[in-house]
Design an enzyme around this catalytic site. Structure first.
Site, mmCIF file in Angstrom:
data_model
loop_
_atom_site.group_PDB
_atom_site.id
_atom_site.type_symbol
_atom_site.label_atom_id
_atom_site.label_comp_id
_atom_site.label_asym_id
_atom_site.label_seq_id
_atom_site.Cartn_x
_atom_site.Cartn_y
_atom_site.Cartn_z
ATOM 1 N N ARG A 1 47.705 -21.750 -65.839
ATOM 2 C CA ARG A 1 47.387 -22.888 -66.705
ATOM 3 C C ARG A 1 48.034 -24.141 -66.156
ATOM 4 O O ARG A 1 49.231 -24.156 -65.858
ATOM 5 C CB ARG A 1 47.936 -22.603 -68.103
ATOM 6 N N TYR B 1 59.172 -28.512 -77.548
ATOM 7 C CA TYR B 1 59.305 -28.125 -78.955
ATOM 8 C C TYR B 1 59.953 -26.742 -79.015
ATOM 9 O O TYR B 1 59.914 -25.989 -78.040
ATOM 10 C CB TYR B 1 57.932 -28.089 -79.659
ATOM 11 N N ASP C 1 43.870 -19.436 -81.194
ATOM 12 C CA ASP C 1 45.025 -20.305 -80.904
ATOM 13 C C ASP C 1 46.255 -19.925 -81.735
ATOM 14 O O ASP C 1 47.214 -20.689 -81.822
ATOM 15 C CB ASP C 1 44.707 -21.790 -81.065
ATOM 16 N N HIS D 1 40.104 -25.991 -75.426
ATOM 17 C CA HIS D 1 39.771 -26.754 -76.627
ATOM 18 C C HIS D 1 38.824 -27.935 -76.348
ATOM 19 O O HIS D 1 39.032 -29.052 -76.827
ATOM 20 C CB HIS D 1 41.043 -27.243 -77.318
ATOM 21 N N THR E 1 53.725 -23.583 -73.563
ATOM 22 C CA THR E 1 54.596 -24.501 -72.819
ATOM 23 C C THR E 1 56.070 -24.361 -73.222
ATOM 24 O O THR E 1 56.946 -24.698 -72.428
ATOM 25 C CB THR E 1 54.160 -25.965 -73.018
ATOM 26 N N CYS F 1 45.297 -17.176 -77.344
ATOM 27 C CA CYS F 1 46.380 -17.018 -78.304
ATOM 28 C C CYS F 1 47.684 -16.968 -77.514
ATOM 29 O O CYS F 1 47.665 -16.918 -76.287
ATOM 30 C CB CYS F 1 46.173 -15.760 -79.145
ATOM 31 N N HIS F 2 48.789 -17.046 -78.228
ATOM 32 C CA HIS F 2 50.099 -17.107 -77.573
ATOM 33 C C HIS F 2 51.055 -16.113 -78.222
ATOM 34 O O HIS F 2 50.835 -15.666 -79.348
ATOM 35 C CB HIS F 2 50.719 -18.507 -77.748
HETATM 36 O O1 LIG Z 1 48.056 -28.833 -78.716
HETATM 37 C C1 LIG Z 1 49.115 -28.180 -78.614
HETATM 38 O O2 LIG Z 1 50.207 -28.559 -79.079
HETATM 39 C C2 LIG Z 1 49.074 -26.901 -77.873
HETATM 40 C C3 LIG Z 1 50.254 -26.456 -77.276
HETATM 41 C C4 LIG Z 1 50.211 -25.345 -76.487
HETATM 42 C C5 LIG Z 1 51.386 -24.900 -75.746
HETATM 43 O O3 LIG Z 1 52.485 -25.392 -76.035
HETATM 44 O O4 LIG Z 1 51.209 -24.067 -74.841
HETATM 45 O O5 LIG Z 1 49.070 -24.640 -76.329
HETATM 46 C C6 LIG Z 1 47.902 -25.007 -76.947
HETATM 47 O O6 LIG Z 1 46.890 -24.323 -76.738
HETATM 48 C C7 LIG Z 1 47.914 -26.178 -77.742
#
Ligand SMILES: O=C(O)c1cc(C(=O)O)oc(=O)c1
Length: 307
Positions: free
Chosen positions: A124, A49, A261, A181, A77, A32-33
């Site tokens: 990561r 983004y 996620d 994933h 990211t 998760c984020h």
């Molecule tokens: O598929 C994605 O857009 C995505 C993006 C990010 C991130 O921006 O870190 O992380 C994920 O686990 C999945």
């Protein structure tokens, strides 16, 4: 600082249902984020983004609502290599969150040590071109060598079509390697076709490779979606993903992880109900033993080995 969300951005779903599936005691949401909040932890200038905010308090409220005990917070990211929001969340969790960071080769040993003390246990490496600019592989390998000494692992995010080109790099990594994933299989292709077979071979031939069997909402082509009213009667949501995830869970029960996620960056057509996502779990891990390994034993071994 004021941020404007990427046009068309879908915000996370604020009233998830209570899952019907009862998570085993001590379950970990292992992917998760947190996003910002941007006013406190600005998004990185190099981001691809700009999301809505998703704070640590909101993440912890979701954890408690769904019935998880712990979180693994993966650096998103949109924060680049500025790990402050993730670190702040780990520190505020009272030991109930660990982290995965993004670092550059310029990071000092002291800074790595500070991340470790905050709860970070991995870095990561992202190879999804819509999310990051290319980082040279020699820089990544240098980072992998340094974090290996801390007992950390490497999390890799890539798309299935890119696995052949990345194979030599991935198989040379000196640590445990966790694939995000399932390496993003194209689930409209046959499960026994060459693309998914290569992914299974990657795991079969390399005992240090683990996989997150997460993100059916990203991988599904046919649905139905995990939204109230969109679940077919008696059928799991995202049922086209089930055979792929179940295959990985059954063949590698001791090397799989699961995560919500949340807050689901970059989904384009719907935002899942996280309660219904939890209800997806028994379809891919059908026995209590597989569920315990996926949700408790495996993530605890990787992130809380001292407990
Ligand atoms: O598929 C994605 O857009 C995505 C993006 C990010 C991130 O921006 O870190 O992380 C994920 O686990 C999945």
């Amino acid at each position: 600082m004021e941020f404007t969300k990427t046009p068309g951005w879908l915000d996370w779903y604020a009233s998830p249902s209570t899952p019907k599936f009862k998570l085993p005691a001590g379950a970990v949401d292992a992917h998760c984020h947190v996003f910002g909040p941007g006013a406190e932890f600005p998004y990185a200038p190099e981001r691809k983004y700009t999301p809505c905010d998703a704070s640590k308090q909101q993440l912890f409220a979701l954890r408690d609502h769904l019935g998880f005990s712990r979180n693994v917070i993966v650096q998103a990211t949109c924060h680049g290599a500025d790990n402050r929001a993730m670190v702040d969340a780990c520190k505020a969790s009272g030991g109930r969150a660990r982290g995965v960071a993004t670092v550059r080769r310029s990071i000092s040993d002291g800074e790595l040590q500070a991340l470790h003390e905050a709860g970070v246990r991995g870095v990561r490496f992202n190879f999804v071109k819509r999310l990051v600019d290319f980082t040279p592989k020699d820089e990544l390998m240098e980072i992998a060598g340094r974090i290996a000494r801390l007992g950390w692992h490497v999390v890799i995010y890539f798309e299935a079509v890119d696995l052949p080109e990345l194979w030599d790099f991935f198989t040379a990594l000196p640590t445990t390697v966790v694939v995000d994933h399932m390496g993003r299989p194209d689930v409209s292709k046959p499960i026994d076709g060459p693309e998914f077979e290569l992914f299974l071979k990657f795991m079969r031939e390399h005992a240090n490779v683990w996989s997150k069997v997460s993100c059916p909402e990203r991988l599904s082509v046919t649905g139905p979606r995990a939204l109230d009213g969109e679940q077919a009667a008696g059928m799991p949501s995202y049922r086209d993903v089930v055979p792929f995830a179940r295959r990985v869970v059954e063949e590698f029960p001791d090397r799989v992880l699961w995560g919500t996620d949340w807050p689901h960056p970059n989904l384009k057509d719907h935002m899942p109900d996280d309660g219904l996502l939890v209800d997806f779990i028994p379809h891919i891990a059908p026995t209590p033993e597989l569920q315990r390994k996926l949700l408790v034993d495996n993530p605890m071994r990787l992130y809380w080995p001292e407990l």
